[in-house]
Design a protein around this motif. Structure first.
Motif, PDB file in Angstrom:
ATOM      1  N   GLY A   1       0.823  -1.205   0.000  1.00  0.00           N
ATOM      2  CA  GLY A   1       0.000   0.000   0.000  1.00  0.00           C
ATOM      3  C   GLY A   1       0.859   1.258   0.000  1.00  0.00           C
TER       4      GLY A   1
ATOM      5  N   GLY B   1       0.915   3.884  -2.958  1.00  0.00           N
ATOM      6  CA  GLY B   1       0.515   5.243  -2.620  1.00  0.00           C
ATOM      7  C   GLY B   1       1.650   6.242  -2.782  1.00  0.00           C
ATOM      8  N   GLY B   2       2.841   5.736  -2.984  1.00  0.00           N
ATOM      9  CA  GLY B   2       4.024   6.592  -3.016  1.00  0.00           C
ATOM     10  C   GLY B   2       4.287   7.268  -4.338  1.00  0.00           C
ATOM     11  N   GLY B   3       3.398   7.036  -5.304  1.00  0.00           N
ATOM     12  CA  GLY B   3       3.563   7.721  -6.574  1.00  0.00           C
ATOM     13  C   GLY B   3       4.666   7.159  -7.453  1.00  0.00           C
TER      14      GLY B   3
ATOM     15  N   ARG C   1      -7.480   2.706  -1.863  1.00  0.00           N
ATOM     16  CA  ARG C   1      -7.011   3.769  -0.964  1.00  0.00           C
ATOM     17  C   ARG C   1      -5.806   4.493  -1.539  1.00  0.00           C
ATOM     18  NH1 ARG C   1      -6.167   1.776   4.955  1.00  0.00           N
ATOM     19  NH2 ARG C   1      -5.719   3.994   5.218  1.00  0.00           N
TER      20      ARG C   1
ATOM     21  N   GLN D   1      -5.414   5.089  -4.493  1.00  0.00           N
ATOM     22  CA  GLN D   1      -5.931   5.825  -5.653  1.00  0.00           C
ATOM     23  C   GLN D   1      -5.072   5.622  -6.897  1.00  0.00           C
ATOM     24  OE1 GLN D   1      -7.457   9.682  -4.865  1.00  0.00           O
ATOM     25  NE2 GLN D   1      -9.006   8.701  -3.604  1.00  0.00           N
TER      26      GLN D   1
ATOM     27  N   ARG E   1      -7.397  12.482  -2.742  1.00  0.00           N
ATOM     28  CA  ARG E   1      -6.574  11.781  -1.775  1.00  0.00           C
ATOM     29  C   ARG E   1      -6.471  12.691  -0.547  1.00  0.00           C
ATOM     30  NH1 ARG E   1      -1.229   8.836  -2.856  1.00  0.00           N
ATOM     31  NH2 ARG E   1      -1.589   9.169  -5.061  1.00  0.00           N
TER      32      ARG E   1
ATOM     33  N   VAL F   1      -4.505   9.975  10.838  1.00  0.00           N
ATOM     34  CA  VAL F   1      -4.026   9.300   9.624  1.00  0.00           C
ATOM     35  C   VAL F   1      -4.912   8.092   9.337  1.00  0.00           C
ATOM     36  CG1 VAL F   1      -2.166   7.803   8.767  1.00  0.00           C
ATOM     37  CG2 VAL F   1      -1.623  10.075   9.698  1.00  0.00           C
TER      38      VAL F   1
ATOM     39  N   GLY G   1      -7.573   7.684   6.302  1.00  0.00           N
ATOM     40  CA  GLY G   1      -6.977   6.814   5.286  1.00  0.00           C
ATOM     41  C   GLY G   1      -5.892   7.553   4.526  1.00  0.00           C
ATOM     42  N   TYR G   2      -5.125   8.372   5.257  1.00  0.00           N
ATOM     43  CA  TYR G   2      -4.053   9.164   4.622  1.00  0.00           C
ATOM     44  C   TYR G   2      -2.878   8.271   4.231  1.00  0.00           C
ATOM     45  CZ  TYR G   2      -0.112  12.416   4.245  1.00  0.00           C
ATOM     46  OH  TYR G   2       0.988  13.086   3.814  1.00  0.00           O
ATOM     47  N   VAL G   3      -2.412   8.406   2.989  1.00  0.00           N
ATOM     48  CA  VAL G   3      -1.206   7.709   2.543  1.00  0.00           C
ATOM     49  C   VAL G   3      -0.161   8.779   2.238  1.00  0.00           C
ATOM     50  CG1 VAL G   3      -0.203   6.159   0.822  1.00  0.00           C
ATOM     51  CG2 VAL G   3      -2.592   5.877   1.502  1.00  0.00           C
ATOM     52  N   PRO G   4       0.988   8.753   2.936  1.00  0.00           N
ATOM     53  CA  PRO G   4       1.996   9.789   2.689  1.00  0.00           C
ATOM     54  C   PRO G   4       2.423   9.770   1.229  1.00  0.00           C
ATOM     55  CG  PRO G   4       2.676   8.334   4.502  1.00  0.00           C
ATOM     56  CD  PRO G   4       1.431   7.749   3.894  1.00  0.00           C
ATOM     57  N   ASN G   5       2.655  10.913   0.661  1.00  0.00           N
ATOM     58  CA  ASN G   5       3.116  10.985  -0.718  1.00  0.00           C
ATOM     59  C   ASN G   5       4.623  10.774  -0.741  1.00  0.00           C
ATOM     60  OD1 ASN G   5       4.039  11.718  -3.216  1.00  0.00           O
ATOM     61  ND2 ASN G   5       2.397  13.190  -3.529  1.00  0.00           N
TER      62      ASN G   5
END
Lengths: 352, 352
Positions: free
Chosen positions: A123, A127-129, A151, A153, B12, B51, B55-59
């Motif tokens: 995940g 989510g890290g792009g 989640r 996205q 997001r 968080v 459902g926050y995912v760090p960028n």
């Protein structure tokens, strides 16, 4: 390779250095690196020369923040490594995906799932792009993967009809599958057409729609199959052997078996031979997949239901590319292309 | 999964939203997300709750620019997909790598190389800041991969002693290998100890050091092996069969064969059986690798030189982690840990 310019250790050449070497502004270098739109051809060439001379590699982590495209797609197989590397199904599907991604100049990065502990990390990665999209297959119904992908996205296309709760509610989930139920019906009808009267089934895992659809197809034709004719496998060769032994225990009079994949058929065949039963004379056997590395190698060669696994992999990539391109044209529009069901075909060899 | 908060489509959750929900500053959220150093425990918990709720995912693409750590490592196999999935060597090595990376909470992303056209794309991916390091194996001597990895300035550890021009000059290239030459010597000495007098060798590809080192080990013991006793393979089963046929053509009097890997031994065995030659009575056979899925399955089971493939995969990860940690402690220090050569061991089964 020895003629390649060697950057000094620890100092990756910067955009500034390229700009200085080419005698242009940073903005011009940036535009050229990102495709060159609106830059005069003479300047484009100067910048490209400087990029080449300095061995400049654009920092895509920075670019990602702007363009949101990485040129990479994650392929996630929801199975542990030993299955990823031993089941030829995955090899064929990955082959189709790999070729199609290459045709789109997109890097394939393969991930798999050893256990539930891996999901948080996957995940984070998604989510890290680092990837533009994901292709997921062999997803089980209670798998966390779909919600993790949602989640994060990350646009995704699934291999196999999603069977998890709520999959079809709300947002449509694009997927590619074959006509599992229709193919299974054809397999069973073929066995009946040979005059077989007690047709057994070795089913795949309860928590995968492909297995359940094939079981439904078997039941569509054999409403009253009789007791003891269905045994449970998990798509591995070992489980096919075990299920065959169980069936022979319960119904020594069976005269045909339809297995939910070729790998289980191969295990079943081994047990039939060990018991001195001739295929197809005593027991006719039909598999599913047409994994030629198995179906052509068994003795006798396996009659089976063909699905175009490699082609399905290609289709998954094309669907994903359509999602990505639609998103780029109109960010957030979230256009979801329809899913695709591909036809199956009975391939007759010697086992039935 | 149905209890998971569902972010609105297309949005997001942001760092700001987490900060607002937790009632803290953006900077505090950022510190917590990046490890929590210097933040009071009560605040850490508030932020973690927010968080979770959102459902926050760090960028990580953004984080990468600051911390330069992605929590992901690329494993690059310099072979096309059909070999990656069919040669059990790769499965074993990847298994060791996978387990060790999981122990370091690091995501494995697998890449392979269909052809030279793939290198530019792989270079872009590696240079794009998506992985912290790379593990590369099955690299051929004329491979572009090492120079691409160098230009992308991604810390790397190689599986197998590098043999490309200039590999040992300048910057040391950390690698993990087994004692290929010593193991080969032991195999040949074993065959001589059985009283065999005409020991042939099926060699691996000329452009891989493992194959050349094993050939050197054979030659160390058999300085004057005699003509027609060395045939060329490429580590595939098919090439082992072809080479065996050639050897029998040239030297029908041979009484032993040492093959540079188990997969070629399996192909050689098939040809020996087809010609009605008994193993080990007429021709004794020793392989290399101890790939148990092959060596225990052949008839007769294969005597072979064992290398700890899975363990070597683990060692590659540990070496890489040492490079990464040294780099983090003192950026640009470029500490290069030494390479590792692991011992081999002759495993006697029935073929010699």
């Amino acid at each position: 390779m020895s003629s390649m310019p060697e950057p000094a250790h620890g100092s990756r050449p910067t955009l500034e250095a390229v700009a200085a070497r080419a005698g242009v502004s940073r903005a011009t270098v940036s535009r050229v690196v990102n495709g060159g739109a609106g830059v005069r051809q003479a300047l484009v060439e100067k910048v490209r020369e400087a990029v080449e001379e300095l061995g400049y590699v654009p920092n895509h982590a920075a670019r990602t923040l702007v363009t949101r495209r990485n040129g990479a797609v994650a392929v996630i197989i929801a199975e542990p490594e030993f299955r990823v590397f031993s089941d030829p199904f995955f090899e064929q599907q990955v082959r189709g995906i790999s070729r199609e991604l290459t045709a789109h100049d997109t890097q394939l990065v393969l991930l798999w799932v050893e256990g539930p502990g891996d999901y948080e990390r996957i995940g984070r990665y998604l989510g890290g792009g680092h990837v533009d999209g994901a292709l997921a297959f062999s997803v089980h119904n209670d798998d966390e993967l779909p919600s993790i992908i949602r989640r994060a996205q990350v646009p995704a296309v699934f291999g196999g009809r999603p069977g998890w709760p709520g999959a079809t509610a709300g947002l449509a989930v694009p997927y590619v599958d074959c006509d599992n139920r229709g193919g299974a019906r054809e397999a069973v009808r073929h066995l009946l057409s040979l005059g077989r009267e007690r047709v057994a089934h070795i089913a795949g895992p309860h928590d995968q729609t492909s297995a359940m659809d094939r079981l439904d197809g078997y039941r569509d034709v054999l409403l009253d199959a009789g007791p003891g004719l269905i045994a449970q496998g998990d798509f591995t060769e070992e489980s096919g052997a075990r299920a065959m032994a169980e069936l022979l225990e319960q119904r020594p009079d069976l005269d045909a078996v339809f297995t939910a994949n070729d790998l289980m058929a191969s295990g079943a065949l081994r047990v039939l031979r060990e018991r001195g039963l001739r295929v197809p004379e005593d027991v006719a056997l039909v598999g599913f997949d047409d994994m030629t590395s198995i179906a052509e190698a068994t003795d006798p060669p396996l009659t089976t239901v063909r699905q175009d696994i490699e082609g399905m992999g290609r289709l998954m990539v094309r669907l994903l590319m359509r999602v990505l391109n639609a998103d780029e044209a109109e960010p957030g529009a979230g256009s979801t292309p329809g899913s695709v069901i591909t036809p199956t075909e009975l391939v007759r060899r010697a086992s039935a």
